[in-house]
Design an enzyme around this catalytic site. Structure first.
Site, mmCIF file in Angstrom:
data_model
loop_
_atom_site.group_PDB
_atom_site.id
_atom_site.type_symbol
_atom_site.label_atom_id
_atom_site.label_comp_id
_atom_site.label_asym_id
_atom_site.label_seq_id
_atom_site.Cartn_x
_atom_site.Cartn_y
_atom_site.Cartn_z
ATOM 1 N N GLU A 268 -10.277 -41.700 0.893
ATOM 2 C CA GLU A 268 -11.106 -41.835 2.102
ATOM 3 C C GLU A 268 -12.039 -40.636 2.253
ATOM 4 O O GLU A 268 -11.883 -39.842 3.181
ATOM 5 C CB GLU A 268 -10.233 -42.044 3.347
ATOM 6 N N GLY A 270 -15.440 -38.566 3.171
ATOM 7 C CA GLY A 270 -16.500 -38.627 4.171
ATOM 8 C C GLY A 270 -17.703 -37.866 3.655
ATOM 9 O O GLY A 270 -18.690 -38.431 3.176
ATOM 10 N N CYS A 346 -31.088 -18.802 21.829
ATOM 11 C CA CYS A 346 -30.987 -17.380 22.149
ATOM 12 C C CYS A 346 -29.609 -16.871 21.777
ATOM 13 O O CYS A 346 -28.841 -16.423 22.643
ATOM 14 C CB CYS A 346 -31.229 -17.184 23.638
HETATM 15 C C1 LIG Z 1 -11.945 -35.687 7.831
HETATM 16 C C2 LIG Z 1 -10.983 -36.552 7.137
HETATM 17 C C3 LIG Z 1 -11.357 -37.200 5.954
HETATM 18 C C4 LIG Z 1 -12.673 -36.968 5.266
HETATM 19 O O1 LIG Z 1 -12.767 -35.672 4.785
HETATM 20 P P1 LIG Z 1 -14.072 -35.224 3.947
HETATM 21 O O2 LIG Z 1 -13.869 -33.791 3.699
HETATM 22 O O3 LIG Z 1 -15.244 -35.524 4.801
HETATM 23 O O4 LIG Z 1 -14.083 -36.047 2.690
HETATM 24 C C5 LIG Z 1 -10.442 -38.075 5.391
HETATM 25 N N1 LIG Z 1 -9.226 -38.295 5.968
HETATM 26 C C6 LIG Z 1 -8.843 -37.675 7.095
HETATM 27 C C7 LIG Z 1 -7.512 -37.946 7.666
HETATM 28 C C8 LIG Z 1 -9.698 -36.783 7.710
HETATM 29 O O5 LIG Z 1 -9.306 -36.148 8.823
#
Ligand SMILES: *Cc1c(COP(=O)(O)O)cnc(C)c1O
Length: 406
Positions: A268, A270, A346
């Site tokens: 998973e 991101g 600022c």
């Molecule tokens: C934030 C997160 C991700 C994604 O992490 P990345 O560093 O963006 O790949 C995946 N799983 C969980 C549980 C997360 O908290």
């Protein structure tokens, strides 16, 4: 790759100053990258996108053909993602889920719960009993595993194997597995194990972590069908051309999957999916000298693009020179070769990039900050100092192109 794509370059130069700064997302670049990632992974490995990296509906939609589902970490993300990409599988994670959020997720029929604590498991069990007829709310227990061999040593955001509020303590695993298999929670079905242990790992480290998680999970001695090994694939802001080695990672996951034919492996990511598709484009407002150094103040700042402040890095950027100077007053320009780019806030923390090689940078020149497609706008403190919001442009998309600033 640091340079803006053609579409981003053209838009960054064609917008009038009053419509800057602007987030420019190249959805074709996103689709291409996501297709590459998907193709590098074995068919049996599922790819979920961690929505918190960038939950813009256009981004979620563009990713839809390439991902198997989405990981959401709050009731807000859950409702938002379900609306943006209806009908796609969701995994609901995150610490501190409220009873209302859990109830809404159950009513919505969320495909998977990533359970983060024993209390949460008890709440989920009771609410599942009240909400869901029959059995079968799919649970993955999130464990805070210590993975060996210094696999996490290189990570910037390690959260596994040391005291954190995330996940369950591995010492409780036998007890929890028993509760989920001895009929105590008949409305829950233990599907597997989830672990997200660090951010910023390169492919060999990620593979070592994935292998540790899978071996630990299969060692629990209970039949599991899924192991989610998390996200955290590295993004190198100092060397934007160095990308996570998806090919090597995919091959390694393929070997791991082949050793465990009973398991569905899931990742998973991101950041590493969406970071490269976004730019924050703006213009230089002022150029000044201070105690022997030069500073360019740009329209906007870290209240829109907080990433360099939170990570303490210099945001990679490209200068797009603009020849016209329509004003009656003189045009400020840098004398030297290197200059620090700051925003309009600022506070001395409003640093976007230090010592950028930009000889003769002038007011009116444009700057496109790259790697702004993840953990950028949505982690920023927008209201601080009450400057206007940026515009949002989704380029090369099949859906609406421009969303006016709000
Ligand atoms: C934030 C997160 C991700 C994604 O992490 P990345 O560093 O963006 O790949 C995946 N799983 C969980 C549980 C997360 O908290």
């Amino acid at each position: 790759m640091n340079e803006p794509t053609a579409a981003v370059h053209d838009r960054a130069l064609s917008l009038p100053p009053t419509e800057l700064p602007a987030y420019l997302y190249d959805l074709a670049a996103l689709r291409e990258h996501a297709a590459f990632v998907r193709a590098a992974l074995p068919e049996r490995v599922e790819l979920y996108y961690a929505a918190k990296a960038n939950p813009e509906p256009e981004i979620l939609t563009a990713l839809a053909p390439y991902v198997d589902g989405y990981e959401v970490s709050s009731g807000g993300e859950l409702a938002h993602v379900a609306m943006a990409v209806p009908g796609r599988p969701l995994a609901f994670g995150g610490p501190g889920k409220t009873p209302d959020e859990i109830r809404a997720a159950l009513e919505q029929g969320v495909e998977r719960f990533h359970v983060e604590s024993e209390h949460e498991l008890r709440v989920l069990a009771e609410l599942a009993r009240q909400t869901v007829p029959g059995t079968g709310v799919a649970v993955l227990l999130r464990f805070n595993l210590a993975v060996g061999d210094g696999a996490l040593a290189g990570s910037s955001l390690a959260m596994g194997g040391r005291p954190t509020p995330f996940g369950l303590d591995p010492s409780r695993a036998p007890h929890l597995v028993r509760l989920l298999t001895d009929g105590t929670y008949p409305h829950l079905e233990l599907r597997g194990v989830h672990a997200h242990l660090a951010s910023g790992l390169d492919a060999p480290e990620q593979l070592a972590v994935a292998r540790s998680i899978v071996e630990w999970a299969t060692g629990l001695g209970v039949p599991l069908s899924e192991v989610n090994v998390g996200g955290g694939m590295s993004v190198d802001y100092a060397h934007p051309g160095r990308r996570f080695d998806w090919t090597a990672y995919g091959e390694g996951l393929g070997r791991l999957a082949a050793e465990h034919p009973e398991l569905t492996l899931r990742i998973e990511p991101g950041r590493a999916l969406t970071v490269y598709c976004g730019w924050y484009a703006t213009e230089v407002l002022d150029v000044k000298h201070s105690h022997g150094e030069e500073f360019a103040v740009v329209r906007g700042g870290t209240h829109h693009l907080r990433t360099p402040a939170t990570k303490g890095h210099d945001q990679p950027c490209s200068v797009l020179p603009v020849e016209e100077w329509p004003h009656p007053w003189p045009r400020p320009a840098a004398d030297g070769e290197h200059i620090t780019l700051t925003g309009q806030l600022c506070t001395p923390k409003d640093l976007l990039a230090r010592n950028v090689h930009a000889p003769g940078l002038r007011a009116g020149d444009r700057v496109a900050f790259s790697l702004a497609g993840a953990y950028a706008w949505n982690i920023s403190h927008h209201e601080f100092l009450m400057h206007p919001r940026p515009g949002f442009h989704f380029l090369n998309g099949s859906v609406g192109d421009v969303r006016p600033s709000g």
